[in-house]
Design a protein around this motif. Structure first.
Motif, PDB file in Angstrom:
ATOM      1  N   THR A   8      38.145  51.412  56.354  1.00 23.80           N
ATOM      2  CA  THR A   8      37.776  51.198  54.957  1.00 23.80           C
ATOM      3  C   THR A   8      36.434  50.486  54.892  1.00 23.80           C
ATOM      4  OG1 THR A   8      40.106  50.995  54.349  1.00 23.80           O
ATOM      5  CG2 THR A   8      38.507  50.125  52.789  1.00 23.80           C
ATOM      6  N   ARG A  10      33.597  49.171  51.821  1.00 20.82           N
ATOM      7  CA  ARG A  10      33.280  49.016  50.397  1.00 20.82           C
ATOM      8  C   ARG A  10      31.766  48.956  50.239  1.00 20.82           C
ATOM      9  NH1 ARG A  10      36.084  44.417  49.164  1.00 20.82           N
ATOM     10  NH2 ARG A  10      34.243  43.249  49.757  1.00 20.82           N
ATOM     11  N   GLU A  46      38.839  53.676  37.200  1.00 23.36           N
ATOM     12  CA  GLU A  46      38.860  54.114  38.597  1.00 23.36           C
ATOM     13  C   GLU A  46      39.011  55.630  38.705  1.00 23.36           C
ATOM     14  OE1 GLU A  46      40.954  52.408  42.471  1.00 23.36           O
ATOM     15  OE2 GLU A  46      42.392  53.487  41.223  1.00 23.36           O
ATOM     16  N   TYR A  60      36.170  55.126  43.323  1.00 25.94           N
ATOM     17  CA  TYR A  60      35.044  54.642  42.514  1.00 25.94           C
ATOM     18  C   TYR A  60      35.616  53.719  41.447  1.00 25.94           C
ATOM     19  CZ  TYR A  60      31.499  54.529  38.888  1.00 25.94           C
ATOM     20  OH  TYR A  60      30.598  54.101  37.936  1.00 25.94           O
ATOM     21  N   TYR A  70      31.510  49.996  42.226  1.00 26.01           N
ATOM     22  CA  TYR A  70      31.492  50.095  43.683  1.00 26.01           C
ATOM     23  C   TYR A  70      32.375  51.241  44.149  1.00 26.01           C
ATOM     24  CZ  TYR A  70      35.950  47.543  43.482  1.00 26.01           C
ATOM     25  OH  TYR A  70      37.247  47.149  43.204  1.00 26.01           O
ATOM     26  N   THR A  72      35.007  52.280  47.375  1.00 23.41           N
ATOM     27  CA  THR A  72      35.736  51.943  48.582  1.00 23.41           C
ATOM     28  C   THR A  72      36.009  53.262  49.283  1.00 23.41           C
ATOM     29  OG1 THR A  72      36.750  50.005  47.563  1.00 23.41           O
ATOM     30  CG2 THR A  72      37.800  50.874  49.553  1.00 23.41           C
ATOM     31  N   GLU A  74      37.497  55.500  52.474  1.00 21.63           N
ATOM     32  CA  GLU A  74      38.505  55.527  53.531  1.00 21.63           C
ATOM     33  C   GLU A  74      38.329  56.807  54.332  1.00 21.63           C
ATOM     34  OE1 GLU A  74      42.366  55.284  51.752  1.00 21.63           O
ATOM     35  OE2 GLU A  74      42.199  53.133  51.398  1.00 21.63           O
ATOM     36  N   LEU A 122      30.507  41.951  46.980  1.00 18.64           N
ATOM     37  CA  LEU A 122      30.597  43.358  47.358  1.00 18.64           C
ATOM     38  C   LEU A 122      29.473  43.776  48.296  1.00 18.64           C
ATOM     39  CD1 LEU A 122      31.295  44.738  43.794  1.00 18.64           C
ATOM     40  CD2 LEU A 122      32.916  44.691  45.686  1.00 18.64           C
ATOM     41  N   GLU A 125      30.616  43.518  54.015  1.00 21.48           N
ATOM     42  CA  GLU A 125      32.031  43.446  54.372  1.00 21.48           C
ATOM     43  C   GLU A 125      32.381  42.176  55.156  1.00 21.48           C
ATOM     44  OE1 GLU A 125      34.758  45.730  53.937  1.00 21.48           O
ATOM     45  OE2 GLU A 125      33.464  46.653  52.439  1.00 21.48           O
ATOM     46  N   TYR A 158      36.285  39.223  45.864  1.00 20.14           N
ATOM     47  CA  TYR A 158      36.080  40.488  46.582  1.00 20.14           C
ATOM     48  C   TYR A 158      35.806  40.228  48.055  1.00 20.14           C
ATOM     49  CZ  TYR A 158      35.804  43.427  42.389  1.00 20.14           C
ATOM     50  OH  TYR A 158      36.092  44.119  41.251  1.00 20.14           O
TER      51      TYR A 158
END
Length: 195
Positions: A8, A10, A46, A60, A70, A72, A74, A122, A125, A158
């Motif tokens: 993951t 972000r 989202e 999103y 932002y 994220t 995966e 954000l 990471e 975050y």
């Protein structure tokens, strides 16, 4: 989407990236919109996009509480996630920690500084010394408005880095604004539970 171990990442998007640009980007790379949540005052907007196989995904999010948008991402660890991150960075205006720290320091209005503060958590990471210093400046600086401090507090959730616990504790116990102290206590409890 298929269950498996995924990496993951972000990525903070520049405020000038419109929702339609995000959608157009994923359509260009032939991804599919899997779900959409309109959001509310308390819940962010989202969109969930995935590749056609349902393995890789992108979430999103427009979090209007702190004014951030932002993604994220995966994907399978290694080259697969690295490739996806590279494609997103090439196709959308993604902010990195240096961008955000510079933005925080150069913001000319209270509103701009609050939005920049909202992006700090954000921007990277893992704990970044420049980002931690910017959080410290925003949360403990004497001439920082409470609106900016609250945006920085929410943004720190975050990040959820242990390296920020001391700053959050100081704000929770000694900020001159009662509401800011309360937000700091909630954020500190939340990030400690999430670890």
């Amino acid at each position: 989407m298929i269950e498996q171990d995924l990496a993951t990442v972000r990525l903070a998007l520049s405020p000038n990236v419109a929702r339609s640009e995000v959608g157009a980007f994923f359509i260009r790379i032939t991804w599919v919109l899997r779900s959409l949540e309109e959001g509310s005052v308390d819940e962010p907007y989202e969109e969930v996009w995935s590749d056609r196989n349902g393995i890789d995904a992108a979430f999103y999010v427009e979090d209007d509480l702190v004014g951030v948008h932002y993604l994220t991402l995966e994907a399978q660890p290694g080259k697969r996630i690295e490739s996806l991150v590279g494609r997103v960075r090439a196709g959308l205006n993604v902010l990195d920690s240096l961008d955000v720290v510079t933005w925080v320091r150069e913001a000319s209005t209270l509103e701009e500084r609050a939005v920049a503060a909202g992006h700090l958590g954000l921007a990277t990471e893992s704990p970044d010394s420049a980002v931690i210093a910017a959080f410290r400046e925003l949360l403990l600086g004497e001439s920082i408005d409470s609106v900016v401090r609250k945006a920085a507090l929410v943004s720190s959730a975050y990040a959820a880095w242990e390296e920020l616990d001391g700053v959050l504790s100081a704000v929770a116990s000694s900020d001159p604004d009662r509401e800011v102290r309360a937000v700091a206590r909630r954020v500190l409890r939340s990030v400690r539970r999430s670890r």
